[in-house]
Design an enzyme around this catalytic site. Sequence first.
Site, mmCIF file in Angstrom:
data_model
loop_
_atom_site.group_PDB
_atom_site.id
_atom_site.type_symbol
_atom_site.label_atom_id
_atom_site.label_comp_id
_atom_site.label_asym_id
_atom_site.label_seq_id
_atom_site.Cartn_x
_atom_site.Cartn_y
_atom_site.Cartn_z
ATOM 1 N N ARG A 187 72.891 -42.478 -94.352
ATOM 2 C CA ARG A 187 72.787 -41.088 -93.864
ATOM 3 C C ARG A 187 74.187 -40.497 -93.887
ATOM 4 N NH1 ARG A 187 69.603 -38.633 -88.732
ATOM 5 N NH2 ARG A 187 67.980 -38.893 -90.286
ATOM 6 N N HIS B 264 66.201 -34.891 -97.527
ATOM 7 C CA HIS B 264 65.771 -35.916 -96.561
ATOM 8 C C HIS B 264 64.511 -36.582 -97.141
ATOM 9 C CE1 HIS B 264 65.482 -38.144 -92.996
ATOM 10 N NE2 HIS B 264 65.250 -37.212 -92.098
ATOM 11 N N GLN C 158 62.013 -38.832 -95.043
ATOM 12 C CA GLN C 158 61.162 -38.048 -94.157
ATOM 13 C C GLN C 158 59.962 -37.494 -94.931
ATOM 14 O OE1 GLN C 158 61.735 -37.221 -90.634
ATOM 15 N NE2 GLN C 158 59.578 -36.733 -90.915
ATOM 16 N N ASP D 3 61.826 -26.741 -89.061
ATOM 17 C CA ASP D 3 62.864 -27.703 -88.691
ATOM 18 C C ASP D 3 63.925 -26.918 -87.915
ATOM 19 O OD1 ASP D 3 64.447 -29.980 -88.538
ATOM 20 O OD2 ASP D 3 65.313 -29.709 -90.534
ATOM 21 N N CYS E 173 59.951 -32.552 -88.396
ATOM 22 C CA CYS E 173 60.512 -33.898 -88.543
ATOM 23 C C CYS E 173 61.142 -34.407 -87.257
ATOM 24 C CB CYS E 173 61.524 -33.926 -89.678
ATOM 25 S SG CYS E 173 63.050 -33.022 -89.349
ATOM 26 N N ARG F 66 57.318 -42.661 -90.476
ATOM 27 C CA ARG F 66 58.627 -43.033 -91.041
ATOM 28 C C ARG F 66 58.661 -44.540 -91.286
ATOM 29 N NH1 ARG F 66 63.010 -39.768 -90.235
ATOM 30 N NH2 ARG F 66 63.965 -41.184 -91.740
#
Length: 306
Positions: free
Chosen positions: A101, A128, A131, A224, A264, A292
């Site tokens: 990440r 991402h 996700q 988001d 998310c 996930r």
Amino acid sequence: MTRHFLRDDDVTPAEQAAILDLAVAMKQDRWGAKPLAGPQSVAVIFDKSSTRTRVSFHVGISDLGGIPLIISTANSQLGGKETPSDTARVLERMVSAIVWRTYGQDGLEEMAAGTTVPVVNALSDDFHPCQLLADLLTIREHRGALAGQTVAFVGDGRSNMAQSYLLACATAGMHVRVAAPDTFDPSPDVVTAAENRAAETGGSVLVVSDPVAAVAGADVVVTDTWVSMGKEDEKLERLRIFEPYRVDDRLMSHAAPDAVFMHCLPADRGYEVTADVIDGPRSIIWDEAENRLHAQKALLAWLLAA
Ligand code: CP
Ligand code: NVA
């Protein structure tokens, strides 16, 4: 050749479907597959904060029979002290995969170019994709299929989530719409890549500034945070610009009558989404969070077998 997963279109439509099928099987038989038996280790590196990604990779690698090495950049030689490619050349002598990440996509690309083990993007400023595998799995569970479904992402169109929605949903043959202020449109390169994928799969891509136009008749409504990690300095301006993009009951009333809501997480209730929506009957965020685990286990197993 080593396969990496740095963005959602690093897999073909058939490969994406195969990973999701594997995720379904792994969810049904959680401890049945041990492709990391040995045990093999997987490095999971964080330049940014995380709850879900950290826990789901740690637990998932353990479920697969392996050992997770959770590394904070602050306590490592990455982050200016050693290059991604030198780091990768060391790690590949000891681990079976690298999950990272970070901020720039360029760091991930450098890491992947310099190593013989799979590199996975666990969130960058641009994408991402882990996700999105979880989100597609969740949509499949709740809607029965992916191809032909209409998804509307409302908010920061330049964010990692919006851009991954474009690529992943187009790959799945979905109709993906993004509603964002003009100054926060997705990158033109990402839109073009999504359009190319949609042409292959029968999906479609639409970028608009009007949230109602994006949500009209949609099967899935997604948002988001308005302030992604690394954008904290722009918080006040972003709260002002994104105000018309809040997902509330009024906006949801334009979606299909059986539409679901996704996020998310982490969420800022009262900003990008009201509590009524995110905590209401259409919200499937807890299944999304759980998935996930299953989606990333399938991804790791698939990459190691590829
Ligand atoms: N959705 C997500 O990636 O959450 P974390 O930042 O907690 O990992
Ligand atoms: N867009 C958000 C996602 C967090 C999981 C961020 O980058 O902060």
